[in-house]
Design a protein around this motif. Structure first.
Motif, PDB file in Angstrom:
ATOM      1  N   ILE A  44      46.009  44.617  50.047  1.00  0.00           N
ATOM      2  CA  ILE A  44      46.783  43.515  49.784  1.00  0.00           C
ATOM      3  C   ILE A  44      47.505  42.849  51.003  1.00  0.00           C
ATOM      4  N   ARG A  45      48.004  43.918  51.771  1.00  0.00           N
ATOM      5  CA  ARG A  45      48.800  43.640  52.814  1.00  0.00           C
ATOM      6  C   ARG A  45      47.889  43.102  53.995  1.00  0.00           C
ATOM      7  N   ARG A  46      46.583  43.267  54.189  1.00  0.00           N
ATOM      8  CA  ARG A  46      45.801  42.744  54.960  1.00  0.00           C
ATOM      9  C   ARG A  46      45.470  41.548  54.811  1.00  0.00           C
ATOM     10  N   GLY A  47      45.625  40.879  53.317  1.00  0.00           N
ATOM     11  CA  GLY A  47      45.489  39.604  53.074  1.00  0.00           C
ATOM     12  C   GLY A  47      44.339  38.879  53.060  1.00  0.00           C
ATOM     13  N   GLU A  48      42.972  39.740  53.059  1.00  0.00           N
ATOM     14  CA  GLU A  48      41.847  38.879  53.009  1.00  0.00           C
ATOM     15  C   GLU A  48      41.659  38.307  51.509  1.00  0.00           C
ATOM     16  N   ILE A  49      41.176  37.119  51.556  1.00  0.00           N
ATOM     17  CA  ILE A  49      41.121  36.440  50.266  1.00  0.00           C
ATOM     18  C   ILE A  49      40.163  36.767  49.205  1.00  0.00           C
ATOM     19  N   ILE A  95      41.002  42.069  43.477  1.00  0.00           N
ATOM     20  CA  ILE A  95      42.052  42.905  42.900  1.00  0.00           C
ATOM     21  C   ILE A  95      42.555  42.290  41.949  1.00  0.00           C
ATOM     22  N   ALA A  96      42.620  40.807  41.885  1.00  0.00           N
ATOM     23  CA  ALA A  96      43.329  40.107  40.943  1.00  0.00           C
ATOM     24  C   ALA A  96      42.572  40.166  39.538  1.00  0.00           C
ATOM     25  N   GLN A  97      41.289  40.598  39.538  1.00  0.00           N
ATOM     26  CA  GLN A  97      40.347  40.421  38.324  1.00  0.00           C
ATOM     27  C   GLN A  97      40.323  41.639  37.715  1.00  0.00           C
ATOM     28  N   ARG A  98      40.987  42.592  38.349  1.00  0.00           N
ATOM     29  CA  ARG A  98      40.647  44.131  37.802  1.00  0.00           C
ATOM     30  C   ARG A  98      41.473  44.197  36.293  1.00  0.00           C
ATOM     31  N   ARG A  99      41.070  45.150  35.536  1.00  0.00           N
ATOM     32  CA  ARG A  99      41.123  45.208  33.928  1.00  0.00           C
ATOM     33  C   ARG A  99      42.783  45.359  33.958  1.00  0.00           C
ATOM     34  N   SER A 100      43.442  46.306  34.685  1.00  0.00           N
ATOM     35  CA  SER A 100      44.432  46.533  34.639  1.00  0.00           C
ATOM     36  C   SER A 100      45.374  46.510  36.296  1.00  0.00           C
ATOM     37  N   ILE A 101      46.518  45.762  36.134  1.00  0.00           N
ATOM     38  CA  ILE A 101      47.192  45.742  37.589  1.00  0.00           C
ATOM     39  C   ILE A 101      48.623  45.699  37.245  1.00  0.00           C
ATOM     40  N   SER A 102      49.140  46.809  38.103  1.00  0.00           N
ATOM     41  CA  SER A 102      50.756  46.797  37.900  1.00  0.00           C
ATOM     42  C   SER A 102      51.309  45.960  38.450  1.00  0.00           C
ATOM     43  N   MET A 154      50.658  40.416  45.367  1.00  0.00           N
ATOM     44  CA  MET A 154      49.705  39.300  45.477  1.00  0.00           C
ATOM     45  C   MET A 154      50.243  38.298  45.694  1.00  0.00           C
ATOM     46  N   LEU A 155      51.236  37.916  44.764  1.00  0.00           N
ATOM     47  CA  LEU A 155      51.961  36.685  44.468  1.00  0.00           C
ATOM     48  C   LEU A 155      52.795  36.271  45.621  1.00  0.00           C
ATOM     49  N   GLU A 156      53.396  37.324  46.455  1.00  0.00           N
ATOM     50  CA  GLU A 156      54.099  37.106  47.632  1.00  0.00           C
ATOM     51  C   GLU A 156      53.024  36.698  48.785  1.00  0.00           C
ATOM     52  N   ALA A 157      51.871  36.954  48.518  1.00  0.00           N
ATOM     53  CA  ALA A 157      50.880  36.524  49.747  1.00  0.00           C
ATOM     54  C   ALA A 157      50.510  35.225  49.932  1.00  0.00           C
ATOM     55  N   GLN A 212      48.614  32.999  48.450  1.00  0.00           N
ATOM     56  CA  GLN A 212      47.385  32.515  48.164  1.00  0.00           C
ATOM     57  C   GLN A 212      47.261  31.888  46.980  1.00  0.00           C
ATOM     58  N   ARG A 213      47.016  30.345  46.926  1.00  0.00           N
ATOM     59  CA  ARG A 213      47.215  29.506  45.791  1.00  0.00           C
ATOM     60  C   ARG A 213      46.245  30.129  44.811  1.00  0.00           C
ATOM     61  N   GLU A 214      44.983  29.963  45.411  1.00  0.00           N
ATOM     62  CA  GLU A 214      43.935  30.629  44.167  1.00  0.00           C
ATOM     63  C   GLU A 214      44.184  31.819  43.386  1.00  0.00           C
ATOM     64  N   VAL A 215      44.705  32.883  44.168  1.00  0.00           N
ATOM     65  CA  VAL A 215      45.079  34.203  43.663  1.00  0.00           C
ATOM     66  C   VAL A 215      46.188  34.032  43.165  1.00  0.00           C
ATOM     67  N   SER A 216      47.315  33.285  43.281  1.00  0.00           N
ATOM     68  CA  SER A 216      48.493  33.281  42.634  1.00  0.00           C
ATOM     69  C   SER A 216      47.993  32.639  41.191  1.00  0.00           C
TER      70      SER A 216
END
Length: 398
Positions: free
Chosen positions: A107-112, A118-125, A132-135, A137-141
């Motif tokens: 996530i820190r590397r920032g590759e879209i 990762i944003a589509q994983r079944r479970s996200i902490s 990811m929101l702080e990255a 990236q509008r599409e990801v957000s």
């Protein structure tokens, strides 16, 4: 079931499809193994061997076999995570073996592409969601915000609301979330009001004066509704006070619409008193006690008198649901002010009196609609009869 000799022939085949079939079989056999430990170790060694296969088809078949299993060997999954993009993205999105410590560096590397997987994983902490929101990236957000089951840190959501209040899609996704802080919700509601004010369709439908009044009333309602739903979050009232939105109009609007808890929070903040104590005083305190509380909150003497009268009227009615009761209270207060000051309202009460006059018109219309509809239902149900066909009057078309 595949015999060992047949499996060995598949593994040594020059055809990548055959080797891929062997890799997939080895993955399924490893996950479903119930035999001796030596057999399990041999299958594990086979999986490791397939990681070095030159064909991406073979490594992809191996990954596909292990992708959804939480018992897949971590070394194999981590190796596949560093494989070609088509494999690594699938592992990122689906493998339950990966933990936050595995995903955070990516996530820190920032590759879209990594962020989207990762944003589509079944479970996200909540921690990963915040990163990811702080990255930015509008599409990801947008993808994360629309997943209402994924929690996100309140401070991150508030920062997004402040930065992207002008983006309609981000704004809508934020407003749909129940974990958006009250301050952020108010920021977005104000942005919506500004957007409506500048919209050509809206401006062309209403005169500017009426439009401004509707939007101001709507903002007043939003302030009190959000405050009522903030569940005693003192930061919301603190922000209102700092932004000078904690004024007489706000307090009156909360009372008129029965937002008693929010009103108590506001008075408690201004007076430095706990909300529970404020509620107790307003519910059963005498006139002098209620007046002392409002005076401690810093209200002008004339406003204190108005608020005390309001509380006395409110104790006898249900302002939260009864429009007629609201209209009665506002009308009574307006008439009492006019009588007390002989139609010469003092300067300190001009804002409050202007608000009450506006609300009197609005509430009168709402109450009249309810009365007329109730009367019509009763009278027509009891007495209205259809006229004979030959006596019906033909009206001209509209």
């Amino acid at each position: 079931m595949v015999g060992y000799q047949a499996f060995a022939e598949l593994c040594q085949s020059a055809d990548s499809d055959a080797r891929g079939h062997a890799a997939h079989l080895a993955a399924l056999a490893y996950l479903d193994h119930r035999g001796h430990a030596e057999e399990h170790a041999a299958l594990y060694a086979a999986l490791i061997g397939f990681l070095d296969d030159p064909s991406v088809k073979v490594r992809a078949a191996l990954a596909f076999g292990l992708l959804h299993a939480d018992t897949a060997p971590r070394p194999v999954i981590l190796s596949l995570l560093g494989d070609s993009p088509v494999i690594s993205r699938a592992v990122l999105q689906y493998s339950p073996v990966l933990i936050d410590a595995d995903l955070a560096p990516l996530i820190r590397r920032g590759e879209i592409s990594d962020l989207l997987a990762i944003a589509q994983r079944r479970s996200i902490s909540a921690r990963l969601a915040g990163m990811m929101l702080e990255a930015e990236q509008r599409e990801v957000s947008l993808l994360l915000l629309r997943r209402l089951e994924v929690a996100a840190p309140a401070e991150v959501l508030l920062a997004l609301a402040m930065r992207h209040s002008g983006d309609p899609q981000v704004r809508g996704a934020l407003l749909a979330r129940h974990d958006l802080p009250a301050q952020g919700r108010l920021i977005l509601i104000r942005a919506v009001a500004e957007g409506l004010k500048s919209c050509r369709v809206v401006k062309g439908s209403l005169p500017s004066g009426r439009l401004n009044k509707i939007l101001r009333d709507s903002l007043d309602t939003a302030i009190s509704v959000i405050g009522e739903a903030s569940d005693g979050d003192t930061r919301y009232v603190d922000d209102l006070a700092v932004s000078e939105n904690l004024n007489t109009r706000t307090l009156l609007h909360a009372l008129v619409n029965g937002r008693v808890l929010f009103f108590c929070d506001c008075i408690g903040h201004l007076a430095g008193v706990k909300t529970e104590k404020v509620f107790s005083v307003l519910n059963s305190g005498g006139r002098a006690t209620v007046a002392a509380l409002f005076a401690r909150a810093g209200l002008a003497p004339s406003v204190v008198g108005l608020m005390v009268r309001f509380i006395q009227h409110a104790r006898m009615t249900d302002l939260s649901d009864d429009v007629s009761a609201r209209h009665y209270v506002v009308t009574a207060l307006t008439e009492e002010l006019l009588a007390e000051y002989s139609n010469d309202i003092p300067f300190e009460l001009e804002e409050a009196f202007g608000y009450l006059s506006e609300q009197n018109i609005t509430l009168a219309r709402q109450a009249a609609r309810g009365v007329v509809s109730a009367f019509a239902e009763h009278r027509m149900g009891a007495f209205a009869l259809p006229a004979p066909a030959e006596e019906r009057i033909a009206l001209p078309a509209a």
